[in-house]
Design an enzyme around this catalytic site. Sequence first.
Site, PDB file in Angstrom:
ATOM      1  N   PHE A 118     -18.519  86.626 -10.767  1.00 48.71           N
ATOM      2  CA  PHE A 118     -18.459  85.442  -9.898  1.00 48.71           C
ATOM      3  C   PHE A 118     -17.035  84.895  -9.893  1.00 48.71           C
ATOM      4  O   PHE A 118     -16.804  83.703 -10.060  1.00 48.71           O
ATOM      5  CB  PHE A 118     -19.458  84.381 -10.381  1.00 48.71           C
ATOM      6  CG  PHE A 118     -20.880  84.869 -10.396  1.00 48.71           C
ATOM      7  CD1 PHE A 118     -21.625  84.883  -9.216  1.00 48.71           C
ATOM      8  CD2 PHE A 118     -21.469  85.337 -11.551  1.00 48.71           C
ATOM      9  CE1 PHE A 118     -22.940  85.357  -9.206  1.00 48.71           C
ATOM     10  CE2 PHE A 118     -22.775  85.812 -11.559  1.00 48.71           C
ATOM     11  CZ  PHE A 118     -23.515  85.821 -10.380  1.00 48.71           C
ATOM     12  N   LEU A 119     -16.062  85.788  -9.758  1.00 49.78           N
ATOM     13  CA  LEU A 119     -14.657  85.387  -9.835  1.00 49.78           C
ATOM     14  C   LEU A 119     -14.152  84.940  -8.478  1.00 49.78           C
ATOM     15  O   LEU A 119     -14.440  85.574  -7.472  1.00 49.78           O
ATOM     16  CB  LEU A 119     -13.798  86.573 -10.293  1.00 49.78           C
ATOM     17  CG  LEU A 119     -14.291  87.353 -11.505  1.00 49.78           C
ATOM     18  CD1 LEU A 119     -13.381  88.546 -11.756  1.00 49.78           C
ATOM     19  CD2 LEU A 119     -14.310  86.435 -12.723  1.00 49.78           C
ATOM     20  N   ASN A 141     -23.479  84.128  -3.066  1.00 49.77           N
ATOM     21  CA  ASN A 141     -22.385  84.143  -2.091  1.00 49.77           C
ATOM     22  C   ASN A 141     -22.866  83.722  -0.704  1.00 49.77           C
ATOM     23  O   ASN A 141     -22.171  83.016   0.015  1.00 49.77           O
ATOM     24  CB  ASN A 141     -21.734  85.531  -2.031  1.00 49.77           C
ATOM     25  CG  ASN A 141     -20.594  85.654  -3.036  1.00 49.77           C
ATOM     26  OD1 ASN A 141     -20.394  84.759  -3.852  1.00 49.77           O
ATOM     27  ND2 ASN A 141     -19.852  86.739  -2.982  1.00 49.77           N
ATOM     28  N   ALA A 146     -14.900  71.251   5.551  1.00 47.72           N
ATOM     29  CA  ALA A 146     -14.841  71.845   6.892  1.00 47.72           C
ATOM     30  C   ALA A 146     -13.442  72.406   7.092  1.00 47.72           C
ATOM     31  O   ALA A 146     -12.470  71.892   6.533  1.00 47.72           O
ATOM     32  CB  ALA A 146     -15.136  70.776   7.935  1.00 47.72           C
ATOM     33  N   GLY A 147     -13.323  73.464   7.842  1.00 47.54           N
ATOM     34  CA  GLY A 147     -12.000  74.055   8.027  1.00 47.54           C
ATOM     35  C   GLY A 147     -11.998  75.130   9.084  1.00 47.54           C
ATOM     36  O   GLY A 147     -12.763  75.079  10.052  1.00 47.54           O
ATOM     37  N   CYS A 188     -14.834  88.709   0.170  1.00 50.67           N
ATOM     38  CA  CYS A 188     -16.207  88.601  -0.352  1.00 50.67           C
ATOM     39  C   CYS A 188     -17.207  87.988   0.623  1.00 50.67           C
ATOM     40  O   CYS A 188     -18.156  88.650   1.029  1.00 50.67           O
ATOM     41  CB  CYS A 188     -16.194  87.794  -1.641  1.00 50.67           C
ATOM     42  SG  CYS A 188     -15.085  88.486  -2.875  1.00 50.67           S
ATOM     43  N   LYS A 244     -18.011  89.915   3.950  1.00 48.65           N
ATOM     44  CA  LYS A 244     -18.624  91.221   3.644  1.00 48.65           C
ATOM     45  C   LYS A 244     -20.022  91.048   3.024  1.00 48.65           C
ATOM     46  O   LYS A 244     -20.973  91.724   3.407  1.00 48.65           O
ATOM     47  CB  LYS A 244     -17.698  91.962   2.679  1.00 48.65           C
ATOM     48  CG  LYS A 244     -18.266  93.168   2.019  1.00 48.65           C
ATOM     49  CD  LYS A 244     -17.215  93.868   1.192  1.00 48.65           C
ATOM     50  CE  LYS A 244     -17.048  93.314  -0.208  1.00 48.65           C
ATOM     51  NZ  LYS A 244     -18.122  93.637  -1.150  1.00 48.65           N
TER      52      LYS A 244
HETATM   53  C1  UGA Z   1     -15.952  83.981  -3.594  1.00 48.50           C
HETATM   54  C2  UGA Z   1     -16.894  83.162  -4.483  1.00 48.50           C
HETATM   55  O1  UGA Z   1     -16.490  81.791  -4.490  1.00 48.50           O
HETATM   56  C3  UGA Z   1     -16.899  83.695  -5.912  1.00 48.50           C
HETATM   57  O2  UGA Z   1     -17.867  82.975  -6.683  1.00 48.50           O
HETATM   58  C4  UGA Z   1     -17.275  85.176  -5.886  1.00 48.50           C
HETATM   59  O3  UGA Z   1     -17.257  85.753  -7.175  1.00 48.50           O
HETATM   60  C5  UGA Z   1     -16.296  85.924  -5.008  1.00 48.50           C
HETATM   61  O4  UGA Z   1     -16.323  85.366  -3.677  1.00 48.50           O
HETATM   62  C6  UGA Z   1     -16.711  87.366  -4.991  1.00 48.50           C
HETATM   63  O5  UGA Z   1     -17.817  87.668  -4.506  1.00 48.50           O
HETATM   64  O6  UGA Z   1     -16.015  88.213  -5.567  1.00 48.50           O
HETATM   65  P1  UGA Z   1     -13.289  83.950  -3.129  1.00 48.50           P
HETATM   66  O7  UGA Z   1     -13.600  84.848  -1.973  1.00 48.50           O
HETATM   67  O8  UGA Z   1     -12.178  84.305  -4.044  1.00 48.50           O
HETATM   68  O9  UGA Z   1     -14.619  83.800  -4.070  1.00 48.50           O
HETATM   69  O10 UGA Z   1     -12.935  82.537  -2.542  1.00 48.50           O
HETATM   70  P2  UGA Z   1     -13.533  81.068  -2.355  1.00 48.50           P
HETATM   71  O11 UGA Z   1     -12.693  80.155  -3.143  1.00 48.50           O
HETATM   72  O12 UGA Z   1     -14.993  81.004  -2.568  1.00 48.50           O
HETATM   73  O13 UGA Z   1     -13.198  80.846  -0.804  1.00 48.50           O
HETATM   74  C7  UGA Z   1     -13.717  81.697   0.202  1.00 48.50           C
HETATM   75  C8  UGA Z   1     -13.369  81.176   1.578  1.00 48.50           C
HETATM   76  O14 UGA Z   1     -14.098  80.001   1.887  1.00 48.50           O
HETATM   77  C9  UGA Z   1     -11.888  80.792   1.769  1.00 48.50           C
HETATM   78  O15 UGA Z   1     -11.444  81.276   3.032  1.00 48.50           O
HETATM   79  C10 UGA Z   1     -11.902  79.280   1.756  1.00 48.50           C
HETATM   80  O16 UGA Z   1     -10.856  78.721   2.502  1.00 48.50           O
HETATM   81  C11 UGA Z   1     -13.239  78.983   2.387  1.00 48.50           C
HETATM   82  N1  UGA Z   1     -13.811  77.674   2.017  1.00 48.50           N
HETATM   83  C12 UGA Z   1     -14.182  77.430   0.728  1.00 48.50           C
HETATM   84  C13 UGA Z   1     -13.981  76.691   2.985  1.00 48.50           C
HETATM   85  O17 UGA Z   1     -13.644  76.890   4.182  1.00 48.50           O
HETATM   86  N2  UGA Z   1     -14.537  75.497   2.630  1.00 48.50           N
HETATM   87  C14 UGA Z   1     -14.930  75.244   1.362  1.00 48.50           C
HETATM   88  O18 UGA Z   1     -15.447  74.128   1.107  1.00 48.50           O
HETATM   89  C15 UGA Z   1     -14.738  76.222   0.378  1.00 48.50           C
END
Ligand code: UGA
Length: 457
Positions: free
Chosen positions: A152-153, A211, A255-256, A263, A266
Amino acid sequence: MRRICVMGTGYVGLVSGACLADFGNAVVAVDIDETRVELLRSGEVPIYEPGLEELVDRNRESGRLSFSSDVAFAIQSSEIVFICVGTPSLPSGEVDMSFVHNAARTIGQYMEDFKIVVNKSTVPVGTGDEVEQIIRKVRPDADFDVVSNPEFLREGSAIDDFMHPDRVVIGAGSQRAMEAVVDVYRPLYQNDTPMVLTGIQSAEMIKYASNALLAAKISFINEIASVCEAYGADVTAVARGMGLDERIGPRNLFAGAGYGGSCFPKDVQGLAATARRGEVDAPLIEAIDTSNVRQRRRMVDKLHHLVGDFSNKTICLLGLSFKPDTDDIREAPALEMVASLIEAGATVKAYDPAAMEHSKQEHPDLICCEDPYTAAQDADAVVLMTEWNEFRNMDLPRLLDCAATNRFLDCRNIYDPHEMVRLGFEYVSVGRVSRSPGESDDTSSWMIPGRFSPIRT
Ligand code: UGA
């Protein structure tokens, strides 16, 4: 102390290998890419992840972590083999399992005595059975157990996520395998980290379902943002109000520009494909990705609304990576923006603290600049795509001076709209009322700026 082989030195393999070594295990990380192994042996870490280089160095020097391309030796000298190979998407949305299947075949080919085969790659439910069948086919007489131990990284905070996880999930079909893998995580067990000990299929589902729900929260708040815009509400206040309900929680309610990365897009598509394959009707799961694709498109439409026809316009983009603190541009909303702009004949000037090299490889026409101000020079609009911390402390009056107009599209809601207008920007963000200088704003005198920003955790 357990003897561990980690197959794959990509993101998950390298972080997991280094952290498992730091827990006191003896880890050999293998890769079929010899150049990569040589690089790692010489002390270079080919991944941008805060703290990883130090961790790899420390454990390499102590002898707990080594790198090898001798897969046979690595498998034979370990009790536990972690599969940490890539599982990319196929065009159909199904998961490409070829690397996992190859890893299973390799393990079957080289194993000589009892092995515990732990799958850490993100895979559809049912993969544990597949891995077992593949090994069994290669070695009908082999003694082994298969375990699922999803990771869960998050990129940018992977070390901390590994060392201080919310939970460790282990799915096993036998007690001996479960006990061995729990032992690998002994330091966390002693720290009272919750351990979810379950069956293989359930562990596999926990990863996908987590996820998908995290992504669904983002798509949900993005749709709420559009409704907010239509009725003059402020999505940051709405998110804060919602997030304080403990059943909802404040995280992932920003929101964004839509979610990106290697991750969420996919895995959400993978879960939808898994449901279809199992003949399960899952409209909600199907909609998560559709909604995200629309959200990214909506950012392009917003910019179009702000500047008009893109041809011959100069647009400044701040941030290219899919999120801050990484150089990863996979599925980055910014890159979709770049493609739309270049295709429509705009000149795109960009600044990103880490992702310019990768972006330039994908879009050779992109003009990469050394700082935000150079990127904003003569721009018809400035668009913030990724919320790097350094953009929060920018000299905004200087940026306004550099640009050819006062138009600013903030796709991550990092600025206070009242302040932006006071500085002279025509300011458009996501799920908040757009403002131009001179427009009357009867709330600015009593609404405390930032008071309604959601809690960032
Ligand atoms: C994500 C999960 O958060 C991890 O728990 C998981 O282990 C990982 O996928 C994986 O399956 O390996 P990650 O892809 O590194 O991690 O990034 P996040 O920090 O979760 O962000 C993902 C996307 O969501 C980014 O583009 C971010 O900008 C966007 N996001 C995140 C939003 O638009 N709003 C939010 O409130 C949070």
